[in-house]
Design a protein around this motif. Sequence first.
Motif, PDB file in Angstrom:
ATOM      1  N   GLY A  34      60.156  43.544  41.342  1.00 51.30           N
ATOM      2  CA  GLY A  34      60.098  43.816  42.655  1.00 51.30           C
ATOM      3  C   GLY A  34      60.025  42.388  43.570  1.00 51.30           C
ATOM      4  N   ALA A  35      59.441  42.801  44.714  1.00 50.01           N
ATOM      5  CA  ALA A  35      59.240  41.622  45.591  1.00 50.01           C
ATOM      6  C   ALA A  35      58.480  40.367  44.988  1.00 50.01           C
ATOM      7  N   ILE A  36      57.504  40.485  44.047  1.00 49.32           N
ATOM      8  CA  ILE A  36      56.821  39.571  43.576  1.00 49.32           C
ATOM      9  C   ILE A  36      57.528  38.512  42.955  1.00 49.32           C
ATOM     10  N   SER A  37      58.835  38.917  42.148  1.00 51.34           N
ATOM     11  CA  SER A  37      59.719  38.355  41.216  1.00 51.34           C
ATOM     12  C   SER A  37      60.874  37.919  42.001  1.00 51.34           C
ATOM     13  N   LEU A  38      61.493  39.034  42.645  1.00 52.60           N
ATOM     14  CA  LEU A  38      62.901  38.488  43.278  1.00 52.60           C
ATOM     15  C   LEU A  38      62.680  38.227  44.776  1.00 52.60           C
ATOM     16  N   GLY A  39      61.560  38.449  45.388  1.00 53.45           N
ATOM     17  CA  GLY A  39      61.326  38.042  46.846  1.00 53.45           C
ATOM     18  C   GLY A  39      61.243  39.228  47.923  1.00 53.45           C
TER      19      GLY A  39
ATOM     20  N   LYS B  29      45.296  29.752  36.943  1.00 52.68           N
ATOM     21  CA  LYS B  29      44.912  28.530  37.417  1.00 52.68           C
ATOM     22  C   LYS B  29      44.895  28.473  38.909  1.00 52.68           C
ATOM     23  N   LEU B  30      45.796  29.567  39.614  1.00 51.72           N
ATOM     24  CA  LEU B  30      46.114  29.306  40.962  1.00 51.72           C
ATOM     25  C   LEU B  30      44.679  29.752  41.595  1.00 51.72           C
ATOM     26  N   LYS B  31      44.659  29.114  42.801  1.00 59.14           N
ATOM     27  CA  LYS B  31      43.346  29.306  43.653  1.00 59.14           C
ATOM     28  C   LYS B  31      43.739  30.463  44.704  1.00 59.14           C
ATOM     29  N   PRO B  32      42.818  31.262  44.985  1.00 61.74           N
ATOM     30  CA  PRO B  32      42.846  32.637  45.915  1.00 61.74           C
ATOM     31  C   PRO B  32      43.450  31.738  47.230  1.00 61.74           C
ATOM     32  N   ALA B  33      44.513  32.591  48.060  1.00 62.44           N
ATOM     33  CA  ALA B  33      45.261  32.080  49.000  1.00 62.44           C
ATOM     34  C   ALA B  33      44.602  32.241  50.352  1.00 62.44           C
ATOM     35  N   PHE B  34      43.897  33.369  50.254  1.00 61.75           N
ATOM     36  CA  PHE B  34      42.997  33.958  51.780  1.00 61.75           C
ATOM     37  C   PHE B  34      41.587  34.088  51.584  1.00 61.75           C
ATOM     38  N   GLU B  35      41.031  34.476  50.441  1.00 62.71           N
ATOM     39  CA  GLU B  35      39.699  34.621  50.426  1.00 62.71           C
ATOM     40  C   GLU B  35      39.034  33.731  49.350  1.00 62.71           C
ATOM     41  N   ARG B  36      38.767  32.479  49.672  1.00 67.40           N
ATOM     42  CA  ARG B  36      38.210  31.729  48.558  1.00 67.40           C
ATOM     43  C   ARG B  36      36.710  31.726  48.475  1.00 67.40           C
ATOM     44  N   PRO B  37      36.137  31.861  47.495  1.00 71.11           N
ATOM     45  CA  PRO B  37      36.743  31.393  46.110  1.00 71.11           C
ATOM     46  C   PRO B  37      36.988  32.525  45.455  1.00 71.11           C
ATOM     47  N   HIS B  38      36.519  34.001  45.780  1.00 71.85           N
ATOM     48  CA  HIS B  38      36.534  34.968  44.983  1.00 71.85           C
ATOM     49  C   HIS B  38      37.433  35.794  45.141  1.00 71.85           C
ATOM     50  N   GLY B  39      38.600  35.581  45.981  1.00 73.05           N
ATOM     51  CA  GLY B  39      39.759  36.390  46.322  1.00 73.05           C
ATOM     52  C   GLY B  39      40.825  36.628  44.974  1.00 73.05           C
ATOM     53  N   ARG B  40      41.290  37.757  44.912  1.00 72.26           N
ATOM     54  CA  ARG B  40      42.211  38.350  44.139  1.00 72.26           C
ATOM     55  C   ARG B  40      43.802  38.014  44.374  1.00 72.26           C
TER      56      ARG B  40
ATOM     57  N   THR C 221      46.910  35.630  45.273  1.00 72.01           N
ATOM     58  CA  THR C 221      47.291  34.061  45.005  1.00 72.01           C
ATOM     59  C   THR C 221      48.737  34.206  45.380  1.00 72.01           C
ATOM     60  N   ALA C 222      49.227  32.972  45.184  1.00 72.05           N
ATOM     61  CA  ALA C 222      50.630  32.652  45.519  1.00 72.05           C
ATOM     62  C   ALA C 222      51.291  33.495  44.283  1.00 72.05           C
ATOM     63  N   GLY C 223      50.866  33.433  43.148  1.00 72.95           N
ATOM     64  CA  GLY C 223      51.416  33.922  41.951  1.00 72.95           C
ATOM     65  C   GLY C 223      51.515  35.348  42.056  1.00 72.95           C
ATOM     66  N   ASN C 224      50.664  36.141  42.691  1.00 71.71           N
ATOM     67  CA  ASN C 224      50.696  37.531  42.346  1.00 71.71           C
ATOM     68  C   ASN C 224      51.121  38.336  43.831  1.00 71.71           C
ATOM     69  N   SER C 225      51.668  37.461  44.605  1.00 70.82           N
ATOM     70  CA  SER C 225      52.114  37.826  46.016  1.00 70.82           C
ATOM     71  C   SER C 225      53.630  37.885  46.050  1.00 70.82           C
ATOM     72  N   SER C 226      54.230  38.499  46.917  1.00 71.38           N
ATOM     73  CA  SER C 226      55.707  38.311  47.388  1.00 71.38           C
ATOM     74  C   SER C 226      56.138  37.136  47.725  1.00 71.38           C
ATOM     75  N   GLN C 227      57.289  36.757  47.431  1.00 79.41           N
ATOM     76  CA  GLN C 227      57.920  35.203  47.595  1.00 79.41           C
ATOM     77  C   GLN C 227      58.521  35.544  49.076  1.00 79.41           C
ATOM     78  N   ILE C 228      58.133  34.586  49.954  1.00 76.62           N
ATOM     79  CA  ILE C 228      58.796  34.615  51.193  1.00 76.62           C
ATOM     80  C   ILE C 228      60.298  34.262  51.066  1.00 76.62           C
ATOM     81  N   THR C 229      61.227  34.957  51.369  1.00 77.66           N
ATOM     82  CA  THR C 229      62.704  34.616  50.907  1.00 77.66           C
ATOM     83  C   THR C 229      63.455  35.164  52.155  1.00 77.66           C
ATOM     84  N   ASP C 230      64.742  34.478  52.241  1.00 78.97           N
ATOM     85  CA  ASP C 230      65.738  34.981  53.125  1.00 78.97           C
ATOM     86  C   ASP C 230      66.657  36.184  52.319  1.00 78.97           C
ATOM     87  N   GLY C 231      67.199  36.955  53.190  1.00 78.03           N
ATOM     88  CA  GLY C 231      68.125  37.693  52.335  1.00 78.03           C
ATOM     89  C   GLY C 231      68.636  38.814  53.087  1.00 78.03           C
TER      90      GLY C 231
END
Length: 295
Positions: free
Chosen positions: A245-250, A115-126, A128-138
């Motif tokens: 990895g980074a997708i889930s942990l950051g 259900k998440l929209k492509p973050a960078f290349e709409r409408p057909h990009g692959r 999204t916020a859901g399959n990218s690494s999370q931006i975190t501090d650490g």
Amino acid sequence: WFGRFALARSAAERMRALASFRPRMAKPVIGLERGLTDPITELNMGQTAEKIGHLFGITRPAADAYALESHQRLAKAQRSGALKGEVIPAVDRDGTVYEHDDGVRPDSSMERLAKLKPAFERPHGRVTAGNSSQITDGASWVILASAAAVRKHKLTPLARLVDSEWSALDPSIMGLGPTLCATALMRRQNLARADIDLWELNEAFAAQVLACLAAWEDEEYCREALGLDGAFGRIERNRLNVDGGAISLGHPVGTSGNRIVLHLVNAMRQRGLKRGIATECIGGGLGGAMLLEAV
């Protein structure tokens, strides 16, 4: 402009500051966006992942499935205590203890990710916020010591740093950096794919990780880019990022390289394995890899 306005003391100074306001200032560009945009190609890191995903035919469902697996693996590692001693609890100003990072979403699903929209290349990009690494501090640290220092200070080593390698490539396809440096490292050490027990390949984007895996299986790429006689071959998923990895942990940019090295060492020791490679792509067109042996 906000700084000048805030420092204005008199009515005249405030009026002059107001007169310098321009409509474009109402939509500022955040520093993070600039920091994650390559100044040569003018592509942000997500767009470079889109590019290599396109080159190697990575689909949106495949990227989502990889991301889901990352969350499931991290959740399992947290439940089993595999990260204890590696991830230190944090305490906020009110004394609340956070025993583990809360970016993990074990209850996610392919339906939710779709259900998440492509973050960078709409409408057909692959990507999204859901399959990218999370931006975190650490922050992450290890002690690196010579053999002489180990003897002198009676240290107990966890692993031996055998070798490392850096490679460079076109910044627009920087996500393929791990294929260059890791392959060169293995060739120098006369190692075959089967000799590597575990891999930690930083999950900047699911499409980027999958593109690297696909590139290693592509005969033409391996011949032209890696100098091999044929395809490098398939890296089994049960040897890759075994605890997520980074997708889930950051992805705390600046310390992720150290984090994956530390986790690789711990993962090998927990499983009684000997040899592993930690590798990641680097914005600007670089890739780094490190060969480690558990002690």
